[in-house]
Design a protein around this motif. Structure first.
Motif, short mmCIF file in Angstrom:
data_model
loop_
_atom_site.label_atom_id
_atom_site.label_comp_id
_atom_site.label_asym_id
_atom_site.label_seq_id
_atom_site.Cartn_x
_atom_site.Cartn_y
_atom_site.Cartn_z
N LEU A 25 -6.41 36.79 26.67
CA LEU A 25 -5.10 35.89 25.84
C LEU A 25 -4.67 35.12 26.66
O LEU A 25 -4.56 34.96 28.08
CB LEU A 25 -4.01 37.01 25.53
N VAL A 26 -3.85 33.87 26.16
CA VAL A 26 -3.19 32.99 26.94
C VAL A 26 -1.87 33.04 26.76
O VAL A 26 -1.61 33.25 25.30
CB VAL A 26 -3.52 31.36 26.14
N ASP A 27 -1.13 32.67 27.45
CA ASP A 27 0.34 32.83 27.54
C ASP A 27 1.07 31.84 26.97
O ASP A 27 1.19 30.63 27.52
CB ASP A 27 0.96 33.15 28.77
N ILE A 28 0.97 31.70 25.73
CA ILE A 28 1.48 30.52 24.98
C ILE A 28 2.99 29.91 25.16
O ILE A 28 3.34 28.72 25.52
CB ILE A 28 1.64 30.43 23.40
N GLU A 29 3.82 30.92 25.43
CA GLU A 29 5.08 30.68 25.83
C GLU A 29 5.29 29.91 27.36
O GLU A 29 6.05 29.30 27.69
CB GLU A 29 6.07 32.05 25.85
N ALA A 30 4.38 30.64 28.05
CA ALA A 30 4.12 30.00 29.58
C ALA A 30 4.00 28.63 29.56
O ALA A 30 4.21 27.75 30.21
CB ALA A 30 3.49 30.84 30.55
N VAL A 31 2.63 28.25 28.71
CA VAL A 31 2.28 26.90 28.51
C VAL A 31 3.28 26.03 28.04
O VAL A 31 3.38 25.10 28.63
CB VAL A 31 0.92 26.97 27.59
N ALA A 32 4.14 26.58 27.09
CA ALA A 32 5.22 25.39 26.44
C ALA A 32 6.30 25.45 27.49
O ALA A 32 6.73 24.12 27.59
CB ALA A 32 5.66 26.13 25.27
N ALA A 33 6.70 26.38 28.19
CA ALA A 33 7.52 26.20 29.23
C ALA A 33 7.12 25.16 30.29
O ALA A 33 7.73 24.31 30.82
CB ALA A 33 7.84 27.62 29.93
N SER A 34 5.89 25.42 30.87
CA SER A 34 5.26 24.64 31.81
C SER A 34 5.47 23.12 31.43
O SER A 34 5.63 21.98 31.88
CB SER A 34 3.77 25.06 31.99
N ARG A 35 4.90 22.76 29.98
CA ARG A 35 4.62 21.67 29.47
C ARG A 35 6.19 20.75 29.35
O ARG A 35 6.26 19.86 30.00
CB ARG A 35 4.12 21.56 27.96
N ASP A 36 7.22 21.61 29.11
CA ASP A 36 8.44 21.12 29.00
C ASP A 36 8.98 20.57 30.15
O ASP A 36 9.83 19.79 30.37
CB ASP A 36 9.33 22.10 27.95
N ALA A 37 8.72 21.68 31.13
CA ALA A 37 9.37 21.44 32.70
C ALA A 37 8.65 20.13 33.31
O ALA A 37 9.43 19.38 33.89
CB ALA A 37 9.23 22.67 33.52
N ILE A 38 7.30 19.91 33.00
CA ILE A 38 6.77 18.89 33.84
C ILE A 38 6.85 17.59 33.28
O ILE A 38 6.78 16.55 33.62
CB ILE A 38 5.16 19.35 33.85
N PHE A 39 6.84 17.62 31.80
CA PHE A 39 6.90 16.52 31.00
C PHE A 39 8.12 15.83 30.56
O PHE A 39 8.52 15.08 29.93
CB PHE A 39 5.74 16.37 29.85
N GLY A 40 9.15 17.11 30.59
CA GLY A 40 10.47 16.74 30.16
C GLY A 40 10.60 16.06 28.90
O GLY A 40 10.06 16.68 27.96
N PRO A 53 1.53 17.44 22.71
CA PRO A 53 1.61 18.49 21.82
C PRO A 53 0.85 19.66 22.23
O PRO A 53 -0.41 19.38 22.87
CB PRO A 53 1.20 18.12 20.40
N ILE A 54 1.09 20.91 21.79
CA ILE A 54 0.19 22.12 22.32
C ILE A 54 -0.31 22.55 21.02
O ILE A 54 0.37 22.79 19.97
CB ILE A 54 1.18 23.28 22.84
N ALA A 55 -1.70 22.55 20.95
CA ALA A 55 -2.38 23.04 19.80
C ALA A 55 -3.27 24.40 20.22
O ALA A 55 -3.65 24.53 21.47
CB ALA A 55 -3.37 21.83 19.41
N ILE A 56 -3.52 25.08 19.32
CA ILE A 56 -4.20 26.56 19.80
C ILE A 56 -4.99 26.69 18.70
O ILE A 56 -4.74 26.92 17.30
CB ILE A 56 -3.15 27.51 20.07
#
Length: 440
Positions: free
Chosen positions: A201-216, A223-226
């Motif tokens: 399993l991939v932690d989608i919430e962690a990926v979204a949080a990382s994306r938002d923090a790093i790319f602001g 975009p995040i596609a799954i």
């Protein structure tokens, strides 16, 4: 909209309108299973036919020249609001539109698109989002054809990629995101969860949080596609956890009878419109007959997936601890397998454990082949999510093209057998697996 306004929009010819969609009765919101029986279709617009007819036509007639001009003003962007009505079956048709309306219901997506296969959906998504020199960040492993598309096909056009393992922590995801940002434009973050074929399993919430923090608040925040084929839409709904787009091989559970090939993408209107433009250009839409078959299948999706999930739980309980089984990669066992990270993701993201799992046998290829060749009810075939039980050997079949070193790193071993449980009698399936294990 009044008849007079409709007449103005179509050059003076009043148009019949579909009745409003039934989404609730009083304060009770209708479930997706109920809405699959009629959402997006008004029988009175098709001579009272209970089920939608199959619209086998290549082109559609305009009521007058003004309506034709208005349509192409929307298609070309000269008028806001997009296309008006139907014009040509490479773009859309009644069956595909009804299907797309229903696909979006399960996850409350703003919009959806249907494609001729799962890979045509993925390829169209990538072509719509990526430019030469861009970087794609993705989880691993991915379906082998998806990895090939990213590394070998898009790679020829200067597209780069970086990946992190499916079960990566937030810190590991951050490190890859930072590295990708340093390479230039990150066009897309692409996930597959559960991963094919390991079920990680991939932690989608962690990926979204990382994306938002790093790319602001960057204007072109990737975009995040799954790919949600293994669990969706019944057992996982990624849009609720931070994904922008969800990809499906509709061949699998949505089709569910192993008699069609199709794909889907759903998500935000802005992203879907971008992908729609690419689909219109390269013609990767599904045909009307396939769309009609999918409408039939969606009516029983919840019943089929529920039965298959119940069967899988019983079969995995039998396989777990069997002396010829090393491990069962079944999501329902994450808690007792003492995998705290994966168990945490499962609790937050998943509604059910699904019916596709990885079976690790004691031994290697010889033992795996002996097991597969001995099966009597389960069919030796690739694919998953059908009414019948299927079994395959990823390392020697679907993932044979993946380099040996990468297969080893991703856990795609010679003793791994992928099993997709169907809707047969669970006791019969257990008897089949018992005698196949005895043949090793």
């Amino acid at each position: 909209m009044t008849d007079e306004t409709e007449a103005d929009l179509t050059g003076g010819v009043p148009q019949r309108r579909a009745k409003p969609a039934l989404e609730a009765i009083g304060t009770r919101k209708l479930s997706p299973a109920t809405r699959m029986m009629g959402h997006g279709y008004d029988p009175m617009l098709s001579e009272g036919s209970l089920k939608p007819p199959i619209f086998l036509t290549s082109t559609f007639v305009f009521p007058n020249a003004a309506a034709g001009k208005r349509h192409f003003e929307g298609v070309t962007g000269k008028r806001p609001g997009g296309a008006d009505g139907l014009v040509y079956s490479r773009f859309n048709g009644p069956n595909q539109e009804i299907l797309e309306d229903r696909l979006g219901v399960w996850e409350e997506a703003e919009d959806a698109l249907a494609f001729s296969s799962g890979m045509s959906a993925i390829a169209t998504l990538f072509l719509a989002m990526v430019q030469p020199g861009d970087t794609i960040v993705h989880s691993g492993p991915l379906y082998a054809a998806t990895e090939t598309l990213i590394a070998r096909i898009l790679g020829k056009f200067g597209v780069k990629w970086l990946d992190f393992p499916a079960g990566a922590t937030r810190a590991e995801i951050d490190a890859v995101m930072e590295q990708a940002k340093g390479q230039g434009r990150v066009a897309l973050i692409y996930l597959e969860s559960p991963a094919n074929p390991t079920n990680a399993l991939v932690d989608i919430e962690a990926v979204a949080a990382s994306r938002d923090a790093i790319f602001g608040d960057a204007e072109e925040k990737p975009p995040i596609a799954i790919d949600n084929t293994f669990l969706g839409p019944l057992w996982q709904q990624p849009l609720r956890h931070g994904a922008d787009l969800v990809v499906y091989s509709l061949t699998k559970y949505a089709g569910g009878h192993s008699d069609l090939v199709a794909g889907g993408v759903l998500g935000t209107k802005a992203h879907i419109n971008t992908i729609r433009s690419m689909r219109n250009t390269i013609g990767t839409i599904c045909d009307p007959h396939t769309a009609w078959m999918l409408l039939r299948s969606l009516e029983t999706l919840e019943l089929r997936m529920s039965r298959a999930g119940e069967n899988a739980a019983k079969v995995c309980a039998f396989l777990d601890g069997h002396p010829k089984v090393e491990r069962v990669g079944y999501l329902g066992f994450l808690e007792k397998q003492d995998d705290a990270r994966q168990a945490d993701i499962y609790r937050r993201h998943c509604i059910g454990a699904g019916s596709t799992f990885s079976l690790f046998l004691q031994g290697g290829e010889v033992e795996s082949f002996a097991f597969l060749d001995a099966l009597k009810i389960a069919k030796l075939a690739v694919s998953l999510g059908g009414t019948e039980t299927l079994a395959s050997h990823p390392a020697g079949m679907t993932h044979l093209s993946v380099p040996d070193a990468r297969k080893a790193a991703l856990g795609i071993t010679d003793n791994l057998v992928r099993i997709s449980i169907g809707v047969e009698d669970a006791g019969d399936l257990i008897a089949d697996f018992e005698q196949a294990l005895a043949a090793i």
